[in-house]
Design a protein around this motif. Sequence first.
Motif, PDB file in Angstrom:
ATOM      1  N   ILE A   1     -34.589   4.490  -0.888  1.00  0.00           N
ATOM      2  CA  ILE A   1     -34.780   3.484   0.165  1.00  0.00           C
ATOM      3  C   ILE A   1     -34.468   2.091  -0.362  1.00  0.00           C
ATOM      4  CG2 ILE A   1     -36.544   2.337   1.585  1.00  0.00           C
ATOM      5  CD1 ILE A   1     -37.819   5.104   1.976  1.00  0.00           C
ATOM      6  N   SER A   2     -34.934   1.771  -1.559  1.00  0.00           N
ATOM      7  CA  SER A   2     -34.687   0.427  -2.094  1.00  0.00           C
ATOM      8  C   SER A   2     -33.209   0.216  -2.402  1.00  0.00           C
ATOM      9  CB  SER A   2     -35.542   0.174  -3.330  1.00  0.00           C
ATOM     10  OG  SER A   2     -35.223   1.079  -4.359  1.00  0.00           O
ATOM     11  N   ILE A   3     -32.500   1.247  -2.844  1.00  0.00           N
ATOM     12  CA  ILE A   3     -31.059   1.122  -3.091  1.00  0.00           C
ATOM     13  C   ILE A   3     -30.314   0.908  -1.775  1.00  0.00           C
ATOM     14  CG2 ILE A   3     -29.005   2.421  -3.819  1.00  0.00           C
ATOM     15  CD1 ILE A   3     -30.742   3.604  -6.076  1.00  0.00           C
ATOM     16  N   ILE A   4     -30.708   1.631  -0.733  1.00  0.00           N
ATOM     17  CA  ILE A   4     -30.073   1.466   0.575  1.00  0.00           C
ATOM     18  C   ILE A   4     -30.281   0.044   1.098  1.00  0.00           C
ATOM     19  CG2 ILE A   4     -30.197   2.182   3.003  1.00  0.00           C
ATOM     20  CD1 ILE A   4     -30.696   5.053   1.949  1.00  0.00           C
ATOM     21  N   PHE A   5     -31.524  -0.440   1.011  1.00  0.00           N
ATOM     22  CA  PHE A   5     -31.794  -1.807   1.453  1.00  0.00           C
ATOM     23  C   PHE A   5     -31.011  -2.819   0.629  1.00  0.00           C
ATOM     24  CE2 PHE A   5     -35.305  -0.314   4.012  1.00  0.00           C
ATOM     25  CZ  PHE A   5     -35.398  -1.279   5.001  1.00  0.00           C
ATOM     26  N   ALA A   6     -30.978  -2.625  -0.684  1.00  0.00           N
ATOM     27  CA  ALA A   6     -30.241  -3.557  -1.552  1.00  0.00           C
ATOM     28  C   ALA A   6     -28.764  -3.578  -1.180  1.00  0.00           C
ATOM     29  CB  ALA A   6     -30.427  -3.163  -3.013  1.00  0.00           C
ATOM     30  N   TYR A   7     -28.207  -2.413  -0.906  1.00  0.00           N
ATOM     31  CA  TYR A   7     -26.793  -2.342  -0.536  1.00  0.00           C
ATOM     32  C   TYR A   7     -26.524  -3.076   0.768  1.00  0.00           C
ATOM     33  CZ  TYR A   7     -22.376  -0.523   1.137  1.00  0.00           C
ATOM     34  OH  TYR A   7     -21.107  -0.417   1.641  1.00  0.00           O
ATOM     35  N   PHE A   8     -27.331  -2.782   1.803  1.00  0.00           N
ATOM     36  CA  PHE A   8     -27.093  -3.403   3.104  1.00  0.00           C
ATOM     37  C   PHE A   8     -27.327  -4.908   3.078  1.00  0.00           C
ATOM     38  CE2 PHE A   8     -27.610   0.950   4.996  1.00  0.00           C
ATOM     39  CZ  PHE A   8     -26.316   1.032   5.451  1.00  0.00           C
ATOM     40  N   VAL A   9     -28.281  -5.362   2.295  1.00  0.00           N
ATOM     41  CA  VAL A   9     -28.500  -6.808   2.192  1.00  0.00           C
ATOM     42  C   VAL A   9     -27.351  -7.463   1.444  1.00  0.00           C
ATOM     43  CG1 VAL A   9     -29.986  -8.570   1.149  1.00  0.00           C
ATOM     44  CG2 VAL A   9     -31.005  -6.703   2.435  1.00  0.00           C
ATOM     45  N   SER A  10     -26.849  -6.787   0.417  1.00  0.00           N
ATOM     46  CA  SER A  10     -25.786  -7.401  -0.391  1.00  0.00           C
ATOM     47  C   SER A  10     -24.453  -7.482   0.355  1.00  0.00           C
ATOM     48  CB  SER A  10     -25.604  -6.641  -1.701  1.00  0.00           C
ATOM     49  OG  SER A  10     -25.122  -5.344  -1.457  1.00  0.00           O
ATOM     50  N   ILE A  11     -24.222  -6.637   1.365  1.00  0.00           N
ATOM     51  CA  ILE A  11     -22.944  -6.693   2.084  1.00  0.00           C
ATOM     52  C   ILE A  11     -22.969  -7.642   3.275  1.00  0.00           C
ATOM     53  CG2 ILE A  11     -22.236  -4.400   1.346  1.00  0.00           C
ATOM     54  CD1 ILE A  11     -22.951  -3.378   4.167  1.00  0.00           C
ATOM     55  N   THR A  12     -24.132  -8.210   3.579  1.00  0.00           N
ATOM     56  CA  THR A  12     -24.171  -9.188   4.665  1.00  0.00           C
ATOM     57  C   THR A  12     -23.486 -10.480   4.222  1.00  0.00           C
ATOM     58  OG1 THR A  12     -26.355  -9.968   3.966  1.00  0.00           O
ATOM     59  CG2 THR A  12     -26.303  -8.280   5.675  1.00  0.00           C
ATOM     60  N   PRO A  13     -22.858 -11.179   5.150  1.00  0.00           N
ATOM     61  CA  PRO A  13     -22.106 -12.381   4.766  1.00  0.00           C
ATOM     62  C   PRO A  13     -22.983 -13.525   4.233  1.00  0.00           C
ATOM     63  CG  PRO A  13     -21.643 -11.769   7.060  1.00  0.00           C
ATOM     64  CD  PRO A  13     -22.681 -10.839   6.543  1.00  0.00           C
ATOM     65  N   GLU A  14     -24.229 -13.618   4.680  1.00  0.00           N
ATOM     66  CA  GLU A  14     -25.089 -14.730   4.277  1.00  0.00           C
ATOM     67  C   GLU A  14     -25.637 -14.581   2.862  1.00  0.00           C
ATOM     68  OE1 GLU A  14     -26.066 -12.919   7.152  1.00  0.00           O
ATOM     69  OE2 GLU A  14     -24.907 -14.159   8.499  1.00  0.00           O
ATOM     70  N   SER A  15     -25.717 -13.359   2.366  1.00  0.00           N
ATOM     71  CA  SER A  15     -26.322 -13.152   1.049  1.00  0.00           C
ATOM     72  C   SER A  15     -25.370 -12.383   0.155  1.00  0.00           C
ATOM     73  CB  SER A  15     -27.643 -12.413   1.190  1.00  0.00           C
ATOM     74  OG  SER A  15     -27.434 -11.179   1.836  1.00  0.00           O
ATOM     75  N   GLY A  16     -25.569 -12.546  -1.117  1.00  0.00           N
ATOM     76  CA  GLY A  16     -24.684 -11.897  -2.076  1.00  0.00           C
ATOM     77  C   GLY A  16     -25.367 -10.761  -2.799  1.00  0.00           C
ATOM     78  N   LEU A  17     -24.775 -10.377  -3.894  1.00  0.00           N
ATOM     79  CA  LEU A  17     -25.269  -9.264  -4.691  1.00  0.00           C
ATOM     80  C   LEU A  17     -26.639  -9.564  -5.286  1.00  0.00           C
ATOM     81  CD1 LEU A  17     -24.624  -6.467  -5.867  1.00  0.00           C
ATOM     82  CD2 LEU A  17     -23.611  -7.632  -7.824  1.00  0.00           C
ATOM     83  N   SER A  18     -26.851 -10.787  -5.734  1.00  0.00           N
ATOM     84  CA  SER A  18     -28.137 -11.124  -6.364  1.00  0.00           C
ATOM     85  C   SER A  18     -29.286 -11.030  -5.361  1.00  0.00           C
ATOM     86  CB  SER A  18     -28.083 -12.506  -6.995  1.00  0.00           C
ATOM     87  OG  SER A  18     -27.835 -13.485  -6.019  1.00  0.00           O
TER      88      SER A  18
END
Length: 145
Positions: A92-109
């Motif tokens: 679940i945390s990996i899925i959330f991290a992935y989806f948050v990181s691909i949004t235009p407003e936020s990056g990988l960090s």
Amino acid sequence: MKKITDERLVLRNLQNTRIVYIVQTFGILCILGYDLFTSGIDGMRDNPVWLVFMVSAIVSAYLSMSISVEHEKKIRNPKKSFIISTVITLVISIIFAYFVSITPESGLSVGILTGLIILICFLIPNIYIYRLRMKQLIDLDDLEE
């Protein structure tokens, strides 16, 4: 003040405490709802009552977990349950991290930080339940001897 030994009075006292907690929580929610409508979500979270509400909700959840573990009908393997819940939490945390990181407003960090926060927030209750189940298993082993 004498300690109450009558079981009926102890039960009634616990029920009264529960009713007071429900009324108090309802009052806190009304105050926070008023702040939400007048000041918005940021104003509501700036209110110190928000912190009191969150702390009391977390304490209530942990106390409920300890009761639910003691109320389980069959004894579960604590290690197996812990491993399964940890793997699910990690996914679940990996899925959330992935989806948050691909949004235009936020990056990988930001995605990694979000994933770590979710991992920690789910892992702490998993560890707590694991410890409760291990304690229950040890207590049952001591009773059988």
